[in-house]
Write a protein that holds these residues in place. Structure first.
Motif, mmCIF file in Angstrom:
data_model
loop_
_atom_site.group_PDB
_atom_site.id
_atom_site.type_symbol
_atom_site.label_atom_id
_atom_site.label_comp_id
_atom_site.label_asym_id
_atom_site.label_seq_id
_atom_site.Cartn_x
_atom_site.Cartn_y
_atom_site.Cartn_z
ATOM 1 N N ALA A 80 60.696 35.178 31.168
ATOM 2 C CA ALA A 80 59.259 34.972 30.986
ATOM 3 C C ALA A 80 58.461 35.911 31.887
ATOM 4 N N THR A 81 58.933 36.097 33.127
ATOM 5 C CA THR A 81 58.263 37.018 34.045
ATOM 6 C C THR A 81 58.288 38.439 33.488
ATOM 7 N N GLY A 82 59.443 38.864 33.017
ATOM 8 C CA GLY A 82 59.563 40.207 32.442
ATOM 9 C C GLY A 82 58.638 40.392 31.260
ATOM 10 N N ALA A 83 58.608 39.416 30.370
ATOM 11 C CA ALA A 83 57.720 39.503 29.208
ATOM 12 C C ALA A 83 56.260 39.544 29.651
ATOM 13 N N SER A 84 55.917 38.718 30.640
ATOM 14 C CA SER A 84 54.543 38.694 31.157
ATOM 15 C C SER A 84 54.166 40.047 31.742
ATOM 16 N N TRP A 85 55.050 40.623 32.543
ATOM 17 C CA TRP A 85 54.761 41.922 33.166
ATOM 18 C C TRP A 85 54.601 43.014 32.126
ATOM 19 N N LEU A 86 55.479 43.028 31.134
ATOM 20 C CA LEU A 86 55.377 44.042 30.082
ATOM 21 C C LEU A 86 54.037 43.920 29.351
ATOM 22 N N CYS A 87 53.662 42.702 29.022
ATOM 23 C CA CYS A 87 52.388 42.479 28.331
ATOM 24 C C CYS A 87 51.211 42.828 29.234
ATOM 25 N N TYR A 88 51.305 42.464 30.503
ATOM 26 C CA TYR A 88 50.227 42.718 31.454
ATOM 27 C C TYR A 88 49.996 44.215 31.642
ATOM 28 N N PHE A 89 51.070 44.959 31.828
ATOM 29 C CA PHE A 89 50.934 46.409 32.015
ATOM 30 C C PHE A 89 50.423 47.072 30.745
ATOM 31 N N ARG A 90 50.856 46.585 29.578
ATOM 32 C CA ARG A 90 50.351 47.135 28.320
ATOM 33 C C ARG A 90 48.858 46.859 28.204
ATOM 34 N N ALA A 91 48.439 45.640 28.550
ATOM 35 C CA ALA A 91 47.011 45.297 28.504
ATOM 36 C C ALA A 91 46.217 46.152 29.481
ATOM 37 N N LEU A 92 46.764 46.382 30.691
ATOM 38 C CA LEU A 92 46.065 47.238 31.660
ATOM 39 C C LEU A 92 45.945 48.665 31.173
ATOM 40 N N LYS A 93 46.967 49.130 30.477
ATOM 41 C CA LYS A 93 46.938 50.492 29.931
ATOM 42 C C LYS A 93 45.801 50.625 28.908
ATOM 43 N N LEU A 94 45.569 49.559 28.157
ATOM 44 C CA LEU A 94 44.602 49.601 27.067
ATOM 45 C C LEU A 94 43.199 49.134 27.451
ATOM 46 N N GLY A 95 43.113 48.284 28.474
ATOM 47 C CA GLY A 95 41.819 47.689 28.814
ATOM 48 C C GLY A 95 41.455 47.876 30.266
ATOM 49 N N GLN A 96 40.324 47.334 30.636
ATOM 50 C CA GLN A 96 39.850 47.414 32.012
ATOM 51 C C GLN A 96 40.451 46.275 32.842
ATOM 52 N N ALA A 97 40.791 46.575 34.079
ATOM 53 C CA ALA A 97 41.402 45.576 34.968
ATOM 54 C C ALA A 97 40.506 44.344 35.101
ATOM 55 N N ALA A 98 39.192 44.549 35.166
ATOM 56 C CA ALA A 98 38.261 43.430 35.334
ATOM 57 C C ALA A 98 38.195 42.541 34.095
ATOM 58 N N GLN A 99 38.706 43.020 32.978
ATOM 59 C CA GLN A 99 38.782 42.194 31.773
ATOM 60 C C GLN A 99 40.179 41.614 31.581
#
Length: 145
Positions: A80-99
């Motif tokens: 679950a941690t690995g999946a969360s990190w992968l999704c989180y980094f993908r979201a950061l790549k695409l969006g703003q950190a504050a969002q």
């Protein structure tokens, strides 16, 4: 609030601070690299640091001393941690950190719900109000109007 080294509050506040730094550092770090590869680099760093801490503090346990149930849930947690990190980094790549970060913190809301449903934890009406406010706040912080 007891903020001694043995209090959960102390470590929770440190966790929040480091999580905030994680978002900022990661947002800059994923600028010129694939988000999955960035997650791999982060994971290797974490592995090395935690291994050094366990070795330096003598906290290593014999693998045979750990129950199968413990292994099962630690493996599931790791997945679950690995999946969360992968999704989180993908979201950061695409969006703003504050969002991205406030939406990621909706995990607080989900933890309260899952804790009640699956672990039998009881929250008061005031606690549930706080959970609702966290959810509303996360959405408001993440929205761009």
């Amino acid at each position: 609030m007891n903020l001694g080294l043995s209090s959960w509050q102390f470590w929770a506040v440190l966790s929040a601070g480091f999580a905030a730094l994680t978002a900022i550092f990661a947002k800059v770090g994923v600028e010129n690299v694939n988000s999955d590869f960035a997650t791999l680099i982060r994971t290797v760093v974490i592995l090395l640091i935690v291994a050094a801490i366990v070795a330096a503090t003598g906290q290593f346990q014999a693998p045979g001393s750990i129950s199968g149930r413990t292994y099962l849930f630690l493996v599931l947690s790791g997945m679950a941690t690995g999946a969360s990190w992968l999704c989180y980094f993908r979201a950061l790549k695409l969006g703003q950190a504050a969002q991205v970060a406030p939406i990621d913190k909706l995990s607080v809301v989900l933890i309260a719900v899952f804790g009640a449903l699956f672990l039998g934890e009881r929250l008061s009406g005031t606690n549930w109000l706080g959970v609702a406010l966290i959810a509303a706040g996360a959405v408001l912080v993440a929205s761009r109007v």
